[in-house]
Enzyme design. Structure first.
Site, PDB file in Angstrom:
ATOM      1  N   LYS A   1       6.604   5.729   2.491  1.00 51.86           N
ATOM      2  CA  LYS A   1       6.699   7.191   2.247  1.00 51.86           C
ATOM      3  C   LYS A   1       7.158   7.851   3.330  1.00 51.86           C
ATOM      4  O   LYS A   1       6.595   8.065   4.478  1.00 51.86           O
ATOM      5  CB  LYS A   1       5.342   7.646   1.958  1.00 51.86           C
TER       6      LYS A   1
ATOM      7  N   CYS B   1     -13.813  44.695   0.756  1.00 51.95           N
ATOM      8  CA  CYS B   1     -13.490  44.043   1.972  1.00 51.95           C
ATOM      9  C   CYS B   1     -12.115  43.755   2.115  1.00 51.95           C
ATOM     10  O   CYS B   1     -11.534  43.184   1.307  1.00 51.95           O
ATOM     11  CB  CYS B   1     -14.259  42.497   1.674  1.00 51.95           C
TER      12      CYS B   1
ATOM     13  N   CYS C   1     -16.518  43.191   6.530  1.00 49.95           N
ATOM     14  CA  CYS C   1     -16.980  44.389   6.004  1.00 49.95           C
ATOM     15  C   CYS C   1     -18.738  44.522   6.259  1.00 49.95           C
ATOM     16  O   CYS C   1     -19.384  45.421   5.967  1.00 49.95           O
ATOM     17  CB  CYS C   1     -16.889  44.446   4.700  1.00 49.95           C
TER      18      CYS C   1
ATOM     19  N   TYR D   1      14.886   7.832  -3.884  1.00 43.42           N
ATOM     20  CA  TYR D   1      13.654   7.117  -4.532  1.00 43.42           C
ATOM     21  C   TYR D   1      13.426   7.639  -6.007  1.00 43.42           C
ATOM     22  O   TYR D   1      12.612   6.743  -6.640  1.00 43.42           O
ATOM     23  CB  TYR D   1      12.275   7.536  -3.645  1.00 43.42           C
TER      24      TYR D   1
ATOM     25  N   ASP E   1       8.750  10.827   6.057  1.00 42.93           N
ATOM     26  CA  ASP E   1       8.024  12.218   6.369  1.00 42.93           C
ATOM     27  C   ASP E   1       9.332  13.187   6.574  1.00 42.93           C
ATOM     28  O   ASP E   1      10.061  13.084   7.673  1.00 42.93           O
ATOM     29  CB  ASP E   1       7.345  11.994   7.621  1.00 42.93           C
TER      30      ASP E   1
ATOM     31  N   LYS F   1      -1.773   6.673   2.198  1.00 48.08           N
ATOM     32  CA  LYS F   1      -1.742   7.380   3.539  1.00 48.08           C
ATOM     33  C   LYS F   1      -2.439   6.395   4.551  1.00 48.08           C
ATOM     34  O   LYS F   1      -3.396   6.085   4.440  1.00 48.08           O
ATOM     35  CB  LYS F   1      -2.150   8.694   3.579  1.00 48.08           C
TER      36      LYS F   1
ATOM     37  N   CYS G   1     -20.812  39.250   6.083  1.00 47.45           N
ATOM     38  CA  CYS G   1     -19.195  39.224   6.254  1.00 47.45           C
ATOM     39  C   CYS G   1     -18.821  39.513   7.624  1.00 47.45           C
ATOM     40  O   CYS G   1     -19.091  40.739   8.176  1.00 47.45           O
ATOM     41  CB  CYS G   1     -18.788  39.771   5.065  1.00 47.45           C
TER      42      CYS G   1
ATOM     43  N   GLU H   1       7.325   1.476  -1.953  1.00 50.60           N
ATOM     44  CA  GLU H   1       8.355   2.123  -1.037  1.00 50.60           C
ATOM     45  C   GLU H   1       7.727   2.979   0.125  1.00 50.60           C
ATOM     46  O   GLU H   1       6.673   3.602  -0.129  1.00 50.60           O
ATOM     47  CB  GLU H   1       9.377   3.024  -2.111  1.00 50.60           C
TER      48      GLU H   1
ATOM     49  N   CYS I   1     -18.463  36.385   0.412  1.00 49.21           N
ATOM     50  CA  CYS I   1     -18.692  38.034   0.450  1.00 49.21           C
ATOM     51  C   CYS I   1     -18.742  38.562  -0.989  1.00 49.21           C
ATOM     52  O   CYS I   1     -17.579  38.503  -1.507  1.00 49.21           O
ATOM     53  CB  CYS I   1     -17.764  38.571   1.568  1.00 49.21           C
TER      54      CYS I   1
END
Length: 665
Positions: free
Chosen positions: A114, A428, A407, A223, A116, A310, A404, A112, A422
């Site tokens: 697909k 943080c 921080c 479906y 969107d 896909k 980081c 079937e 980090c």
């Protein structure tokens, strides 16, 4: 029957048939003008005679109802996501897995397209539309029945008798022609056009005024179905049944007897999909035979008997301006490519993930490069290649950050890990707010009236430094804040108070322990019964729990060994959160089936399959998906596929009935 009642009934039947022929079959028999005149006549009669109200009347399609808040409801049966494949090799490997699980049987496949759009679950009870619910997180979604009633290809009453309660699964889509017309009108009115049909369809379903939804040319394509056992032998048979019931089912679906035929189907539509009236991003391939679907079952997220292939993503070439770095709630650092805006698959892309330092090195991607961008699975933009021919002469390799960005703590990268982290998880800012946002999320504590922006605001104002602080918020502290009116403050405090009733396994998931997702949290909650017992558990005790490996065990022990995190959890306990399974869950637990492995297959009378599996786990047993030499019992219900029985008999695995299983308890 009075003359008026007879005319109303006659008009309803006539309009329902014309509606079906126009929107489902695309075979109109009367003009739009004639249809509108008949509909207006019916509206007048119904207004004059409210005693003849019928929620399935064609007049209910025009909308008018206003929904301020969309209620969250649970699906009767979960809406699973699909595993994706991007190559024919992956499909062939999927088929091999099926044959290993089923034992070399002859399979056929339903293919079937697909489409969107926005996934939808339509519940019908005895043939009448009861409710429409968005997919949400797969377990629960938003009820949007008022809006979905306006979609003409959704039958309000099924065309044939269909007793019982069933959830029909489908996709709400916006046809390309209708989307183009909407955009022409917006441009003429001086408004910005919508970017793509998928987002427009999804947004339409959440409009508060259903009359606005009724004006949009939305369509519904069916479906699947979920509910009590059906006497359907195959997916192909279901699609024909759905058509006969009045649903719109695309006529592009096909049944094939070999993977070679499936691959030819994929090849054809990869080239010809642009001729379709709707956007599509692939093909869903399903095992056609329902008995084999039953045998294959599900993983925690996806059906084993279906996979989505896909189509190759669209690609665009643009300039990488600079690389920035994001800090996640776990401290993981993600490099982000900031791009010259480029149109890709209907949306403007400005940023793309670079994943980690290894990926940057592998692509040798640099600031100033011209890069190829595509949408992985049509959703997340990613850089796939660099056009080295256009690289500037003064280009320099990327020097990955060592501190980081938030921080300035030195980053760490553990052996075998792809990501830098980090380690400052209690100081943080993005980690703190990220953990709180995870804590309040729907799958965790589900705190109504609170979102990510509110968390950021409360953190910036110094009102919260961790998720335990949420339970100390007061009306007096909240009311002076920007965007915090009386009603929003009430909603927030009520949502926090209500979260105290959230069950233990969700509280455990909400803590944000690394590697402890929803499924692992449930297993740990059932195995240890309380937070106190889990906090005292050793790594060896944790590993003994089914499917808990060394990595998860180490993470749990490390979390509860940290004095700051332990104090935080204990603080949550003082605020009345559920730190143990409730009495009904505890009374249902035992070690009766400890060490025993069960495979459950077929349809049962006293318990559903999910309830039966839960009984096994609650009593110390393990549920497996396929029969092996380690299987203790095969619990056989009605319509069980032959391959599991054959394998059990071959291996000498005892086959027991539902009644015999209950006797074991």
């Amino acid at each position: 029957m009075t003359k008026v009642a007879a005319e109303i009934e006659s008009l309803r039947k006539e309009l329902q048939e014309h509606n079906y022929r126009y929107y489902v079959l695309d075979q109109p028999q009367i003009s739009d003008f004639e249809f509108d005149m008949k509909l207006k006549r019916l509206q007048v009669l119904e207004a004059e005679h409210p005693e003849f109200y019928d929620p399935t009347s064609p007049t209910q399609r025009v909308g008018g109802g206003v929904t301020k808040n969309f209620e969250t409801v649970r699906h009767d049966t979960p809406m699973y996501s699909l595993d994706n494949s991007y190559s024919t090799e992956e499909l062939i490997e999927w088929e091999r897995r099926l044959q290993r699980l089923l034992g070399q049987v002859e399979l056929s496949y339903t293919c079937e397209l697909k489409y969107d759009g926005a996934s939808i679950s339509l519940t019908y009870e005895d043939g009448l539309l009861l409710r429409a619910v968005t997919r949400g997180d797969g377990v629960q979604g938003d009820e949007i029945t008022t809006n979905v009633r306006t979609i003409r290809s959704v039958p309000l009453r099924l065309k044939k008798p269909f007793p019982g309660r069933y959830e029909f699964r489908g996709e709400i889509v916006l046809p390309l022609e209708g989307f183009a017309k909407m955009n022409r009108e917006r441009v003429e009115n001086g408004e910005d056009p919508y970017m793509n049909p998928r987002n427009t369809a999804s947004g339409s379903l959440k409009l508060q005024d259903s009359s606005m939804v009724a004006e949009r040319p939305l369509d519904c394509l069916i479906y699947g179905i979920a509910g009590p056992a059906l006497s359907l032998g195959s997916q192909g048979e279901f699609l024909e049944t759905a058509r006969a019931l009045g649903f719109k089912v695309p006529d592009t679906a096909r049944v094939f007897k070999s993977m070679e035929e499936v691959l030819k189907f994929l090849e054809y539509w990869d080239v010809n999909r642009n001729e379709l009236p709707y956007e599509t991003d692939g093909v869903v391939i399903k095992v056609n035979e329902m008995r084999f679907q039953e045998e294959l079952g599900y993983t925690s997220k996806s059906p084993r008997w279906a996979i989505a292939y896909k189509f190759k993503s669209e690609q665009a070439l643009t300039k990488l301006k600079y690389i920035s770095y994001q800090v996640g709630r776990t401290g993981a650092i993600t490099p982000v490519a900031n791009l010259e805006p480029v149109l890709l698959a209907g949306t403007t892309v400005k940023r793309a993930s670079l994943h980690n330092a290894d990926q940057i090195a592998k692509l040798d991607v640099r600031e100033g490069d011209m890069v190829f961008v595509e949408k992985g699975g049509e959703i997340i933009p990613k850089i796939t290649a660099v056009d080295y021919s256009q690289r500037p002469e003064d280009s320099q390799p990327v020097a990955y950050i060592t501190e980081c960005p938030e921080c300035h703590t030195p980053l760490v990268r553990e052996e075998g890990e792809a990501l830098h982290f980090c380690p400052n998880d209690t100081g943080c800012p993005p980690q703190i707010t990220g953990r709180i946002q995870h804590f309040i999320s729907r799958k965790a504590m589900d705190i109504e009236g609170m979102g990510g922006e509110t968390v950021e605001l409360l953190f910036q104002q110094g009102l919260i430094r961790n998720y335990a602080d949420l339970y100390e918020l007061t009306r007096e502290a909240l009311l002076p804040l920007e965007r915090m009116a009386e009603k929003s403050v009430n909603n927030l405090l009520e949502g926090i108070a209500a979260s105290r009733a959230v069950p233990f396994e969700k509280v455990l998931f909400a803590l944000g322990i690394r590697f402890v997702g929803e499924t692992v949290a449930k297993k740990l909650a059932r195995s240890f019964g309380s937070m106190q017992a889990l906090m005292a558990a050793t790594q060896e005790e944790l590993i003994k729990v089914d499917e808990i490996g060394e990595r998860i065990a180490e993470s749990v022990v490390a979390f509860f060994s940290d004095p700051i995190k332990r104090e935080l959890v204990e603080k949550l306990g003082t605020h009345g959160l559920q730190f143990a399974l409730d009495e009904s869950q505890l009374s249902a637990r035992s070690e009766t089936l400890k060490g025993q492995v069960f495979v459950v297959s077929g349809v049962f009378t006293e318990l559903s399959r999910d309830e039966l599996k839960k009984r096994i786990e609650d009593n110390g047993g393990k549920v497996a998906s396929s029969v092996s030499s380690k299987t203790t019992y095969l619990v056989a219900g009605d319509k069980m596929g032959p391959s599991k029985r054959e394998k059990a008999e071959k291996l000498g695995v005892p086959i027991i009935s539902e009644g015999e299983f209950l006797a074991l308890l």
